[in-house]
Design a protein around this motif. Structure first.
Motif, PDB file in Angstrom:
ATOM      1  N   PRO A 227       7.653   5.993 -10.847  1.00  0.00           N
ATOM      2  CA  PRO A 227       7.308   6.144  -9.476  1.00  0.00           C
ATOM      3  C   PRO A 227       6.114   6.230  -8.885  1.00  0.00           C
ATOM      4  CG  PRO A 227       9.183   7.607  -9.797  1.00  0.00           C
ATOM      5  CD  PRO A 227       8.771   6.801 -11.133  1.00  0.00           C
ATOM      6  N   VAL A 228       5.280   5.959  -7.524  1.00  0.00           N
ATOM      7  CA  VAL A 228       4.519   5.789  -7.008  1.00  0.00           C
ATOM      8  C   VAL A 228       3.465   7.315  -7.721  1.00  0.00           C
ATOM      9  CG1 VAL A 228       4.816   4.420  -5.299  1.00  0.00           C
ATOM     10  CG2 VAL A 228       4.620   6.919  -5.074  1.00  0.00           C
ATOM     11  N   LYS A 229       2.744   7.562  -8.322  1.00  0.00           N
ATOM     12  CA  LYS A 229       2.037   8.370  -8.649  1.00  0.00           C
ATOM     13  C   LYS A 229       1.462   9.654  -7.622  1.00  0.00           C
ATOM     14  CE  LYS A 229      -1.808   5.999 -11.455  1.00  0.00           C
ATOM     15  NZ  LYS A 229      -2.689   5.647 -11.412  1.00  0.00           N
ATOM     16  N   SER A 230       1.675   9.659  -6.449  1.00  0.00           N
ATOM     17  CA  SER A 230       1.699  10.768  -5.402  1.00  0.00           C
ATOM     18  C   SER A 230       3.275  11.488  -5.285  1.00  0.00           C
ATOM     19  CB  SER A 230       1.852  10.184  -3.795  1.00  0.00           C
ATOM     20  OG  SER A 230       2.882   9.194  -3.386  1.00  0.00           O
ATOM     21  N   PHE A 231       3.932  10.780  -5.799  1.00  0.00           N
ATOM     22  CA  PHE A 231       5.746  11.719  -5.973  1.00  0.00           C
ATOM     23  C   PHE A 231       5.583  11.920  -7.353  1.00  0.00           C
ATOM     24  CE2 PHE A 231      10.016  11.258  -8.092  1.00  0.00           C
ATOM     25  CZ  PHE A 231      10.633  11.701  -6.627  1.00  0.00           C
ATOM     26  N   LEU A 232       4.567  12.068  -8.134  1.00  0.00           N
ATOM     27  CA  LEU A 232       4.795  12.227  -9.890  1.00  0.00           C
ATOM     28  C   LEU A 232       3.852  13.200  -9.297  1.00  0.00           C
ATOM     29  CD1 LEU A 232       4.551   8.980 -12.188  1.00  0.00           C
ATOM     30  CD2 LEU A 232       6.439  10.235 -11.973  1.00  0.00           C
ATOM     31  N   ASN A 233       3.030  13.357  -8.381  1.00  0.00           N
ATOM     32  CA  ASN A 233       1.813  14.379  -8.504  1.00  0.00           C
ATOM     33  C   ASN A 233       2.969  16.143  -8.179  1.00  0.00           C
ATOM     34  OD1 ASN A 233      -0.051  13.492  -9.771  1.00  0.00           O
ATOM     35  ND2 ASN A 233      -0.716  12.902  -7.541  1.00  0.00           N
ATOM     36  N   ILE A 234       3.383  14.998  -6.609  1.00  0.00           N
ATOM     37  CA  ILE A 234       4.831  16.458  -5.960  1.00  0.00           C
ATOM     38  C   ILE A 234       5.766  16.976  -6.603  1.00  0.00           C
ATOM     39  CG2 ILE A 234       6.548  16.145  -4.082  1.00  0.00           C
ATOM     40  CD1 ILE A 234       5.009  14.452  -2.740  1.00  0.00           C
ATOM     41  N   LEU A 235       6.092  15.530  -8.151  1.00  0.00           N
ATOM     42  CA  LEU A 235       7.565  16.576  -8.672  1.00  0.00           C
ATOM     43  C   LEU A 235       6.522  18.141  -9.997  1.00  0.00           C
ATOM     44  CD1 LEU A 235      10.117  16.093  -9.755  1.00  0.00           C
ATOM     45  CD2 LEU A 235       9.351  14.026 -11.113  1.00  0.00           C
TER      46      LEU A 235
ATOM     47  N   ARG B 166       0.576  -0.996  -0.080  1.00  0.00           N
ATOM     48  CA  ARG B 166       0.207  -0.383  -0.146  1.00  0.00           C
ATOM     49  C   ARG B 166       1.047   1.581   0.040  1.00  0.00           C
ATOM     50  NH1 ARG B 166      -3.004  -0.962   4.090  1.00  0.00           N
ATOM     51  NH2 ARG B 166      -4.605  -2.027   2.933  1.00  0.00           N
ATOM     52  N   LYS B 167       2.128   0.662   0.464  1.00  0.00           N
ATOM     53  CA  LYS B 167       3.149   2.071   0.689  1.00  0.00           C
ATOM     54  C   LYS B 167       3.299   2.255  -0.655  1.00  0.00           C
ATOM     55  CE  LYS B 167       4.619   1.898   5.691  1.00  0.00           C
ATOM     56  NZ  LYS B 167       5.581   1.901   6.277  1.00  0.00           N
ATOM     57  N   LYS B 168       4.026   1.412  -1.467  1.00  0.00           N
ATOM     58  CA  LYS B 168       4.613   1.351  -2.807  1.00  0.00           C
ATOM     59  C   LYS B 168       2.929   1.634  -3.897  1.00  0.00           C
ATOM     60  CE  LYS B 168       8.498   1.346  -3.305  1.00  0.00           C
ATOM     61  NZ  LYS B 168       9.405   2.108  -3.248  1.00  0.00           N
TER      62      LYS B 168
END
Length: 949
Positions: free
Chosen positions: A304-312, A105-107
């Motif tokens: 990478p996970v979508k949350s990281f891409l959103n931040i980027l 779930r974290k990944k």
């Protein structure tokens, strides 16, 4: 005793040796030497059977021991759980444990079962495992490897790619059983002890070489930057609009080039790189992570996970183009860059042309040059398609094209492309074209003309040609679905591919020298029923689901069928040049009313027709251009249908529905007949007969004297018996005596009907009677019963003019349903009372209409117990009061006589509703609606030539 034991042990050893060699050895029986006789053939056979039985038992024991040994081994690496230092194991099948689920779930990974994770990490498919061949658990060491695959921890030990175990079924040289007995380890697999020693050696070497490693890393970093060479295509971290913390900047930077991540990818060891940078490094420096030297292959790279891409993508950067200090989000940087008009400045951070000819547009290149320029993109798309879409490169490319068209607001082309992607094409489906043709009442020639015109103007085939419509129509007509009857239907072909057939087929064999001036077309009854059932397939399965029944129940299903038949007048052609046939027609149809299934001790209703009087559920079965009064033609054409119906009563239909062969039984109820046709098919005298009712034996005089208290006594079987009495006259009675004995039966009944009331024609008949009452009240017949024909015409003319003026009711030649609905209202009574002088007669008329309007919903509604329960309870009281008014206030009209439908309305409605639950649902209204369609198509599709199809 000791000698006997030695002999038994020796025999046992010989027996085991013979079983191991796969052969049976004849054994001697342990008896004293002096008394040892020769063995007979029966003894030899007995010994062989005993040995074979022992061999089977031994084989079963060996298989059980083999299966027990398997449960002590790891499915993936083959290590024994007894030598595993963790002493823990995990099931191969089933959902993952809580710890692994939290990690996934974290990944943001979707895998939720062990088979998915094992296939992804070890490339082993365990879904087809057999518990007699494969172990059902795996060791904790393999579980740790799976965790390292998805965790951020550096992976120092990895699972060798060629080290998976191959499992085979049990054999005499089974390695699993040998390992369990001797403790021999697998050749390819080192023990956990050796693995621990190797880990200690690696850690010691790492500690000693730690100082040297830092210096090597600096040199490697510079080398990797030279390999990547991405200074002109990737953005520097100095362009960030906000001064972020150093650790955060490092987390969004490429580990190779130190630029802001562009098209980021993540390795199995959880390090982030630009896609182009890592691919170049892997190609030059080998298949290892540039940061931690963990084995890494191009196929292991993931987004990478979508949350990281959103931040980027939400980071603000300054535009590097000169004279443009605008701050844009990183995700929208490419779109912003394309807005700059100066090509040279735009190329600062885009693809650089390294000299030669000016760079040509992609579409102006040759196919070979296009392939060369798009090679990198093609490889990336291929890798994405194989990883995410199962290798469907076409779908990925079409979706990209579709999104590009939508982004540029080119929605028309996007809609056409989407239709092609969904397999619909740019044109309409043939079934849709067929529906358009039928609903707009277009003939074949008119539709073909429209098809050619649209194709010539637009240049595209939006409508489908006529042959495609005919092909689509076959799936909707009877004769498309295969089925079977058990037992087979008597005198009916087993062929199921039967469409429209000639209603006159076989007629010369049954009726000799009869001039038939008619045209008849029909379906075979069983094929039409199957087609109607398949139309309701979804409703039946949904009904089973709603009743919490299993989908695999095969029946028996009980289907109740309503049959309707009615005659039509004035169906002449618009050109009038067809064959010499009557300008009247007869239409026989059926409706599937409800479907039930026997479950346990009760019948559960799965389907019930919501609109039983709609033309949509009324399926045509036979159409003939004939007069319903022509008894010979009617019997000749409908007899095959009735024969098919009678044989279907005692047979069971086998039909595949929802992938399962199911059984159906049919109950036929002929209720959709008007009184004229009921008397025709049941062999009764015409409507003007002394025997007024088709449900009971009452005469007109008896019905007028006793308006309410009658019960249903007639039936089809009784009418057949009475016909035989009428035909043979066994008691040698006179005509009047014989007629009184058979109660009005004068011909042979040939269609079985259910004694009932047709609600539509009951409404029409009663409205016609009220129309006459209005005329008589205007002429004050209650004062002077002696009236002439001219006076009646004058009253009718006065009534028609007044109704047209007040109620907008135009005069008609014959009462119909629409006129009856408008006439039978309180407003009409008030309008008629304006023409009547006596107040007392006003009250009588108002009360009579009020009582009728309270009784009418009971026989008109599809379910009176739900729709009008209060009126249903009050019906007996209202009918008695209505009969009392007829016999007192309107005695001049109903003394010694009464109309057929008034008698049925007052005497039989409660009994029919108690038996059937409804009268309106079993009416012939659906058949009447179908008659309208027939008239319209008949006038529209008439041929101009004399050759009529």
């Amino acid at each position: 005793p000791s000698g006997d034991n030695q002999v038994e042990n020796k025999e046992k050893a010989e027996k085991e040796a013979s079983l191991d060699n796969g052969t049976l050895v004849q054994m001697d029986v342990a008896v004293p030497v002096a008394e040892k006789p020769l063995l007979a053939d029966t003894d030899l056979n007995h010994n062989k059977q005993a040995l074979e039985k022992d061999a089977d038992n031994l084989k079963i024991q060996e298989n059980a021991a083999h299966q027990a040994n398997l449960q002590q081994l790891c499915r993936i690496c083959g290590v024994s759980f007894k030598t595993d230092r963790y002493k823990r194991s995990h099931p191969v099948h089933g959902p993952v444990d809580c710890e692994t689920q939290g990690l996934l779930r974290k990944k943001e990974k979707r895998a939720t079962s062990w088979p998915d994770l094992i296939a992804k990490v070890f490339k082993i498919d365990v879904r087809g495992d057999i518990d007699t061949i494969h172990p059902t658990r795996f060791c904790h060491n393999c579980w740790s490897i799976i965790h390292r695959k998805f965790s951020n921890a550096p992976c120092e030990v990895y699972f060798p790619r060629n080290s998976t175990m191959e499992w085979k079924s049990h054999s005499p040289n089974c390695t699993v059983c040998c390992t369990a007995r001797c403790g021999v380890k697998r050749k390819n697999q080192s023990s956990n002890l050796q693995l621990g020693k190797r880990l200690k050696i690696v850690a010691e070497r790492a500690r000693k070489t730690k100082g040297v490693k830092k210096q090597v890393q600096v040199n490697n970093k510079n080398l990797m930057k030279k390999i990547a060479n991405c200074k002109k295509i990737h953005l520097s971290t100095k362009l960030l609009a906000v001064d972020y913390p150093a650790d955060f900047v490092k987390s969004i930077s490429c580990q190779v080039c130190d630029h802001i991540l562009a098209d980021p990818v993540e390795t199995t060891c959880s390090h982030l790189f630009c896609r182009t940078c890592i691919l170049k490094c892997l190609k030059v420096m080998g298949s290892y992570c540039p940061t931690c030297r963990y084995p890494c292959f191009p196929t292991d790279l993931v987004s990478p996970v979508k949350s990281f891409l959103n931040i980027l993508n939400s980071l603000a950067v300054r535009c590097p183009v000169k004279e443009c200090d605008e701050e844009v989000l990183l995700g929208k940087y490419c779109h912003h860059l394309s807005s700059h008009k100066e090509v040279k400045r735009k190329e600062i951070y885009t693809h650089v042309n390294k000299g030669g000819r000016p760079r040509q547009h992609l579409l102006s290149l040759t196919r070979r040059a296009q392939k060369h320029r798009l090679r990198e993109l093609k490889l990336q798309v291929k890798a994405f398609a194989e990883k995410e879409e199962g290798g469907d490169i076409k779908a990925v490319c079409l979706t990209l094209f579709l999104l590009a068209l939508r982004a540029r607001n080119e929605h028309r082309q996007a809609d056409e492309l989407e239709a092609i992607m969904q397999g619909k094409g740019s044109g309409l489906h043939p079934a849709v074209c067929l529906a358009i043709r039928v609903n707009t009442f277009l003939s074949c020639s008119q539709y073909h003309k429209m098809y050619r015109t649209v194709k010539a103007i637009t240049g595209r085939q939006i409508f489908q040609p006529l042959h495609a419509l005919r092909t689509a129509e076959k799936a909707l007509l009877p004769g498309y679905h295969p089925f079977e009857w058990k037992p087979p239907l008597k005198n009916v072909s087993t062929n199921t591919e039967v469409g429209i057939i000639d209603g006159l087929s076989g007629l010369p064999h049954s009726v000799d020298d009869y001039p038939v001036d008619t045209i008849a077309k029909r379906f075979r009854y069983d094929a039409a029923l199957v087609s109607a059932l398949m139309d309701l397939e979804e409703d039946i399965l949904e009904g089973m689901k709603a009743q919490d029944l299993d989908d695999y129940l095969n029946g028996p299903f009980t289907v109740v069928v309503k049959e309707s038949c009615d005659g039509m007048g004035d169906v002449s052609e618009k050109h009038g040049s067809g064959p010499a046939v009557p300008e009247k027609a007869v239409r026989f149809s059926f409706t599937l009313m409800n479907i039930t299934i026997a479950h346990g001790k009760e019948n559960i209703r799965l389907f019930e027709e919501v609109k039983p009087n709609s033309e949509l559920c009324c399926k045509p079965l036979c159409l003939m251009l004939a007069d319903e009064s022509d008894h010979e033609t009617l019997t000749a054409i409908l007899s095959p249908l009735i024969a098919e119906r009678e044989t279907m009563k005692s047979s069971v239909l086998l039909l595949e529905m929802g992938g399962i062969l199911r059984t159906f039984k049919f109950i036929f109820r002929g209720t959709g007949y008007d009184e004229k046709l009921v008397r025709e098919v049941e062999g009764l005298e015409a409507s003007g007969s002394t025997y007024i009712c088709t449900l009971c034996d009452a005469t007109r005089l008896e019905a007028s004297q006793n308006l309410v208290l009658h019960s249903i006594t007639r039936s089809h079987a009784e009418n057949l018996e009475r016909y035989e009495v009428w035909r043979s006259n066994p008691y040698n009675e006179s005509v009047d005596e014989l007629r009184d004995r058979v109660k009005g039966v004068s011909a042979k009944p040939f269609i079985e009907t259910v004694p009932s009331i047709d609600a539509l024609h009951c409404d029409i008949g009663n409205a016609a009677e009220f129309y006459k009452i209005f005329q008589f009240e205007i002429g004050e017949v209650y004062k002077n019963p002696d009236i002439s024909k001219e006076e009646r015409k004058r009253w009718q003319s006065t009534l028609d003019k007044h109704l047209r003026k007040k109620m907008n009711l135009k005069p008609i030649m014959r009462m119909n349903g629409n006129f009856a609905r408008k006439l039978m209202t309180k407003e009409t009574v008030e309008a008629v009372c304006e023409l009547i002088k006596c107040e007392e007669r006003h009250d009588a008329l108002r009360e009579l209409m009020d009582l009728y309007l309270k009784m009418k919903p009971v026989w008109r509604s599809s379910c009176p117990a739900k729709e009008c329960p209060e009126l249903l309870c009050q019906y007996s009281f209202n009918s008695q009061r209505f009969a009392e008014l007829l016999s007192t206030k309107f005695k001049y009209r109903y003394e010694g006589k009464i109309t057929n439908y008034f008698h049925k309305t007052l005497a039989h409605v409660p009994e029919i509703i108690e038996r059937d639950g409804s009268i309106g649902a079993w009416a012939s209204e659906g058949n009447e609606s179908g008659n309208k369609l027939f008239r319209r198509f008949r006038k529209m599709n008439a041929r101009q030539s004399k050759c009529y199809e």
